[in-house]
Every structure is written in C-alpha cells, then in structure tokens.
Design a protein around this motif. Structure first.
Motif, PDB file in Angstrom:
ATOM      1  N   PHE A  43       0.852  -1.197   0.000  1.00 43.21           N
ATOM      2  CA  PHE A  43       0.000   0.000   0.000  1.00 43.21           C
ATOM      3  C   PHE A  43       0.882   1.239   0.000  1.00 43.21           C
ATOM      4  N   ALA A  44       0.836   1.995  -1.109  1.00 41.74           N
ATOM      5  CA  ALA A  44       1.642   3.217  -1.236  1.00 41.74           C
ATOM      6  C   ALA A  44       0.846   4.413  -0.730  1.00 41.74           C
ATOM      7  N   MET A  45       1.357   5.028   0.329  1.00 48.47           N
ATOM      8  CA  MET A  45       0.635   6.160   0.933  1.00 48.47           C
ATOM      9  C   MET A  45       1.252   7.468   0.445  1.00 48.47           C
ATOM     10  N   ILE A  63       3.792  -1.723   3.888  1.00 47.32           N
ATOM     11  CA  ILE A  63       3.278  -0.357   4.010  1.00 47.32           C
ATOM     12  C   ILE A  63       4.343   0.595   3.484  1.00 47.32           C
ATOM     13  N   GLU A  64       3.980   1.319   2.424  1.00 44.16           N
ATOM     14  CA  GLU A  64       4.944   2.225   1.791  1.00 44.16           C
ATOM     15  C   GLU A  64       4.703   3.671   2.177  1.00 44.16           C
ATOM     16  N   LEU A  65       5.782   4.332   2.606  1.00 45.71           N
ATOM     17  CA  LEU A  65       5.749   5.791   2.758  1.00 45.71           C
ATOM     18  C   LEU A  65       6.145   6.369   1.410  1.00 45.71           C
ATOM     19  N   ALA A  87      10.309   2.497   2.385  1.00 48.49           N
ATOM     20  CA  ALA A  87      10.540   3.948   2.259  1.00 48.49           C
ATOM     21  C   ALA A  87      10.884   4.260   0.806  1.00 48.49           C
ATOM     22  N   ASP A  88       9.979   4.977   0.145  1.00 52.14           N
ATOM     23  CA  ASP A  88      10.171   5.256  -1.290  1.00 52.14           C
ATOM     24  C   ASP A  88      11.027   6.513  -1.460  1.00 52.14           C
ATOM     25  N   LEU A  89      12.314   6.355  -1.163  1.00 54.79           N
ATOM     26  CA  LEU A  89      13.228   7.503  -1.235  1.00 54.79           C
ATOM     27  C   LEU A  89      13.498   7.931  -2.678  1.00 54.79           C
ATOM     28  N   LYS A  90      13.437   6.995  -3.620  1.00 53.93           N
ATOM     29  CA  LYS A  90      13.814   7.273  -5.024  1.00 53.93           C
ATOM     30  C   LYS A  90      15.193   7.934  -5.084  1.00 53.93           C
ATOM     31  N   THR A  91      16.141   7.334  -4.393  1.00 54.62           N
ATOM     32  CA  THR A  91      17.492   7.903  -4.322  1.00 54.62           C
ATOM     33  C   THR A  91      18.177   7.896  -5.682  1.00 54.62           C
ATOM     34  N   ALA A 151       3.929  -1.213 -10.213  1.00 52.13           N
ATOM     35  CA  ALA A 151       3.315  -0.026  -9.620  1.00 52.13           C
ATOM     36  C   ALA A 151       2.928   0.961 -10.698  1.00 52.13           C
ATOM     37  N   GLY A 152       1.800   1.612 -10.461  1.00 56.48           N
ATOM     38  CA  GLY A 152       1.356   2.652 -11.399  1.00 56.48           C
ATOM     39  C   GLY A 152      -0.032   2.367 -11.883  1.00 56.48           C
ATOM     40  N   GLY A 153      -1.018   2.695 -11.042  1.00 60.21           N
ATOM     41  CA  GLY A 153      -2.405   2.510 -11.452  1.00 60.21           C
ATOM     42  C   GLY A 153      -2.975   1.136 -11.158  1.00 60.21           C
ATOM     43  N   VAL A 154      -2.329   0.365 -10.274  1.00 57.88           N
ATOM     44  CA  VAL A 154      -2.860  -0.970  -9.940  1.00 57.88           C
ATOM     45  C   VAL A 154      -4.156  -0.805  -9.138  1.00 57.88           C
ATOM     46  N   LYS A 155      -5.168  -1.586  -9.504  1.00 61.11           N
ATOM     47  CA  LYS A 155      -6.452  -1.558  -8.785  1.00 61.11           C
ATOM     48  C   LYS A 155      -7.057  -2.959  -8.771  1.00 61.11           C
ATOM     49  N   VAL A 190       1.707  -3.146  -6.143  1.00 59.06           N
ATOM     50  CA  VAL A 190       1.684  -1.892  -5.387  1.00 59.06           C
ATOM     51  C   VAL A 190       0.421  -1.118  -5.762  1.00 59.06           C
ATOM     52  N   ALA A 191      -0.368  -0.771  -4.769  1.00 58.62           N
ATOM     53  CA  ALA A 191      -1.566   0.035  -5.034  1.00 58.62           C
ATOM     54  C   ALA A 191      -1.545   1.255  -4.123  1.00 58.62           C
ATOM     55  N   GLY A 192      -1.719   2.408  -4.735  1.00 55.19           N
ATOM     56  CA  GLY A 192      -1.740   3.649  -3.978  1.00 55.19           C
ATOM     57  C   GLY A 192      -3.110   4.279  -3.998  1.00 55.19           C
TER      58      GLY A 192
HETATM   59  O1  LIG Z   1       5.619   5.845  -6.443  1.00 51.65           O
HETATM   60  C1  LIG Z   1       4.603   6.384  -6.837  1.00 51.65           C
HETATM   61  C2  LIG Z   1       4.612   7.591  -7.705  1.00 51.65           C
HETATM   62  O2  LIG Z   1       5.919   7.913  -8.102  1.00 51.65           O
HETATM   63  C3  LIG Z   1       3.262   5.817  -6.436  1.00 51.65           C
HETATM   64  O3  LIG Z   1       3.218   5.675  -5.060  1.00 51.65           O
HETATM   65  C4  LIG Z   1       3.010   4.465  -7.042  1.00 51.65           C
HETATM   66  O4  LIG Z   1       3.219   4.546  -8.423  1.00 51.65           O
HETATM   67  C5  LIG Z   1       1.586   4.014  -6.774  1.00 51.65           C
HETATM   68  O5  LIG Z   1       0.777   4.637  -7.719  1.00 51.65           O
HETATM   69  P1  LIG Z   1      -0.801   4.558  -7.806  1.00 51.65           P
HETATM   70  O6  LIG Z   1      -1.326   5.616  -6.869  1.00 51.65           O
HETATM   71  O7  LIG Z   1      -1.094   4.868  -9.255  1.00 51.65           O
HETATM   72  O8  LIG Z   1      -1.235   3.174  -7.424  1.00 51.65           O
END
Ligand SMILES: O=C(CO)[C@H](O)[C@H](O)COP(=O)(O)O
Length: 206
Positions: A5-7, A29-31, A58-62, A164-168, A184-186
């Motif tokens: 879960f991407a928050m 659990i993703e920050l 932790a999604d630092l994207k370093t 990740a990216g639009g997962v539902k 990954v779902a945000g």
């Molecule tokens: O890392 C991210 C953006 O850079 C998002 O957290 C990840 O892509 C999840 O995306 P979505 O809300 O579309 O499920």
C-alpha cells in the motif's frame, strides 16, 4: 503475491490513519516520496513503531549518495528502501552495502528506464532485492503506453519484480498472472471513501 500500500499523503498523522485502516489487508506499508519529503525520516519511525509486524517501505527514489540515504532510512526503521534504476551502478551498490549492514533490502525503481527488463537484470546482479516495474503518472499519459508493456517487462526480466502505477482491483489479477512478487496500489486504496474496504477488495482479487 504480496500487496503493498503506497501512501502518497503529506502528513504523518494522515499516513498513520491510512495505515491503520489498510493494515489487515496489506503486507507492505509504503511511505510515498512526497510524505518523506514533507515529514522527514521521522515518519518512517512513526509507521514502523505503529506496525512492527509489517514490512515498511521507504520510497526515497534515491539518485545519488546511495549508501548515506539508504543507511539513514534503515536506521529510522525502514525494511526496504528504493533507489532509482537510472542512477549509476555505484549509487545502487552503495545502497546495497547499507542494506547488508542493516540486514535489510534495496528495491530498484525502474521509473523512466527505457529497457526495464535489461536494467532489471543488471541491478539484481548488483544486489537489489527486487525491482519495481513502475510507470509514473507522466509515463502513463504518454502515447503508446500500456499497462501490459509493464507486465511484459517484468516477465521478460526473469528477476523478482513488483508492479506499480495505477494498480487496482480490476487489474491486480493480471499483475499476479505476470509473475510479480508484489503488487503496489496507492490511489486505489488511499483515494477510496472506505480505505479498509478498498484494501480488502484488492486483497480478495489477488
Ligand atoms: O511511487 C509512486 C509515484 O511515483 C506511487 O506511489 C506508485 O506509483 C503508486 O501509484 P498509484 O497511486 O497509481 O497506485
């Protein structure tokens, strides 16, 4: 397959509330990057203290200073930290060194990488735990982008990967069928009126 879960929220209080609601249905659990930028590494500590039984991501994207940034995130309580796949190999290797010192893991985010399958193999050889086949919002809007291409890159890579990216709920089955270790779902969860129910629905779809 695990559910992450991407928050992508901006305050620790909001993240704690979201995490509490979704926790029964998620493994990781993703920050999100905006949360860490807004609140600092103390947000990682707050989430880990509230959810010691969950994998905290932790999604630092370093992009540089891999060893330093990853090391600080691990000290704060992260179990997994992201480094960008477009970063240099020395940055990824530095982050992997920090992960080994702390008994934790590095995930390489392939956002913006053209040949995701090829780079995935390279970064796993450098010691990444798994790669994230990730299309950012801008990439999703580009002409010719398809979610299927992301899944195909994962399958073709032959290494452990997340998507990740639009997962539902309606697409998570295809992520599982592509052989991903993690979906990954945000927004599909944090943007729902009932966060707990949205997370449970995606879990059930897996
Ligand atoms: O890392 C991210 C953006 O850079 C998002 O957290 C990840 O892509 C999840 O995306 P979505 O809300 O579309 O499920």
């Amino acid at each position: 397959m695990k559910l992450q879960f991407a928050m992508d929220t901006l305050t620790t209080d909001a993240a704690l509330e979201l995490a509490a609601a979704a926790a029964p249905s998620v493994d990781i659990i993703e920050l999100g990057t905006p949360l860490i930028k807004a609140e600092g590494f103390r947000a990682i500590t707050a989430i880990k203290e509230a959810h010691p039984d969950k994998i905290v991501f932790a999604d630092l994207k370093t992009m540089d200073a891999g060893e330093l940034e990853a090391g600080e995130a691990f000290k704060a309580g992260a179990d997994l930290v992201t480094v960008l796949g477009v970063a240099g190999d020395s940055t990824i290797a530095g982050a992997v060194k920090a992960a080994k010192e702390h008994g934790k893991g590095i995930v390489v985010d392939l956002i913006g990488v053209h040949d995701k399958a090829a780079r995935a193999k390279e970064v796993v050889a450098l010691g990444a735990e798994f790669v994230e086949m990730h299309a950012g919002l801008d990439e999703q809007a580009e002409d010719g982008f398809t979610f299927e291409a992301l899944l195909e890159a994962g399958t073709a890579s032959g290494v452990p990967f997340s998507v990740a990216g639009g997962v539902k709920a309606s697409s998570v089955g295809s992520v599982r069928d592509a052989g991903a270790q993690v979906a990954v779902a945000g927004a599909a969860i944090y943007g729902a009126d009932d966060v707990a129910a949205a997370a449970a629905e995606i879990r059930a779809a897996i």
